[in-house]
Design an enzyme around this catalytic site. Structure first.
Site, mmCIF file in Angstrom:
data_model
loop_
_atom_site.group_PDB
_atom_site.id
_atom_site.type_symbol
_atom_site.label_atom_id
_atom_site.label_comp_id
_atom_site.label_asym_id
_atom_site.label_seq_id
_atom_site.Cartn_x
_atom_site.Cartn_y
_atom_site.Cartn_z
ATOM 1 N N GLU A 10 0.947 -1.225 -0.071
ATOM 2 C CA GLU A 10 0.007 -0.086 -0.058
ATOM 3 C C GLU A 10 0.774 1.222 0.137
ATOM 4 O O GLU A 10 1.698 1.341 0.780
ATOM 5 C CB GLU A 10 -0.776 0.047 1.220
ATOM 6 N N ASP A 101 -12.926 8.126 6.827
ATOM 7 C CA ASP A 101 -13.149 8.755 7.900
ATOM 8 C C ASP A 101 -13.761 10.102 7.648
ATOM 9 O O ASP A 101 -13.376 10.659 6.574
ATOM 10 C CB ASP A 101 -11.905 9.055 8.684
ATOM 11 N N PHE A 208 -0.707 6.613 15.107
ATOM 12 C CA PHE A 208 -1.485 5.917 14.134
ATOM 13 C C PHE A 208 -2.335 4.750 14.886
ATOM 14 O O PHE A 208 -3.640 4.614 14.678
ATOM 15 C CB PHE A 208 -0.645 4.961 13.216
#
Length: 280
Positions: A10, A101, A208
């Site tokens: 990713e 989000d 995180f």
């Protein structure tokens, strides 16, 4: 040991020319491990939409499979419809479908409330064109009211047409295997690939993790803190931890590994080398 053949990575879309060059270098370094695909994130409320598409098309044009993230929060159906059409026209065949989000200060959630609704919409608009990956949370979504509720929402995404799932990162293999067992009891049969977050920087990782609900086990947190400013030693220790975790996951039957790269390749290359994955 031999690592699973299904590896993916990713990236996030870079903002600057320097960032683009850095990402391309990281991509080429990781491409030797013959990944199934490279995924590219999508900012809160679609804030990186154009850069996400540019990054995806750059990867695709270099001959690699690219999977754009698609976040539905704050988006309306027409916006998503146009994005799907653009990706189809460019020959993109894989998506990572997420709720996303809610941007700070925003109230409206757009036309979609849940990722399952986005998956349903993609299927209604495009049929079987896309391989759809969705998110899974072995340690449960930070907004979930209970593990049972979280699993119920996960199954909705599967029933809506997801082909596979990628998990939030974790450092406790038992959490992953227990999640698999519970999902299987609900009739879930799609591959659930563990997400792997290498340890780059403890302060960053702690930040995180507090947001996404991933647990840093106490023993690991204390060891990482103990390295203080000795970043090289902390990363070497962290790499050993990740190799052990990946070996446990693959030995237990995980269908692959999905690495959260933060657009860096060095630590991940070292982990994959230690796992004995063939290079191409």
């Amino acid at each position: 040991m031999k690592a699973a053949s299904v590896i993916s990575f990713e990236f996030f879309p870079p903002k600057t020319a320097e960032g683009i060059a850095k990402l391309r270098a990281a991509r080429e370094q990781l491409a030797v491990f013959a990944p199934k695909f490279f995924s590219v994130t999508f900012g809160a409320g679609g804030s990186t939409r154009d850069r996400t598409m540019e990054t995806v098309l750059d990867i695709h044009e270099q001959g690699y499979e690219a999977a754009p993230h698609l976040s539905c929060i704050s988006a309306d159906k027409e916006e998503i419809r146009q994005l799907l059409k653009q990706y189809q026209e460019k020959g993109i065949k894989r998506l990572v479908a997420l709720r996303g989000d809610i941007p700070s200060g925003e109230v409206s959630a757009g036309d979609f409330r849940y990722a399952s609704e986005l998956v349903e919409f993609i299927r209604a608009e495009t049929g079987d064109w896309f391989q759809i990956e969705v998110a899974a949370y072995p340690e449960f979504h930070p907004e979930s009211t209970s593990p049972t509720s979280d699993l119920k929402y996960f199954k909705r995404k599967v029933d809506a047409g997801a082909n596979a799932a990628i998990t939030q990162y974790f450092y406790n293999a038992d959490a992953y295997f227990q999640f698999l067992d519970q999902a299987e009891k609900l009739g879930v049969s799609i591959p659930i690939v563990p997400g792997v977050m290498p340890i780059y920087n403890f302060t960053q990782l702690a930040r995180f993790s507090s947001v996404c609900g991933a647990e840093i086990p106490r023993w690991l947190r204390l060891r990482l803190q103990d390295y203080g400013d000795d970043l090289a030693s902390m990363r070497a220790f962290g790499a050993d931890v990740m190799v052990d975790l990946c070996e446990q996951l693959l030995a237990g039957g995980a269908p692959g590994l999905h690495f959260y790269t933060l657009n860096q390749a060095g630590i991940i290359s070292g982990i994959l080398d230690q796992l004995g994955l063939d290079k191409h």
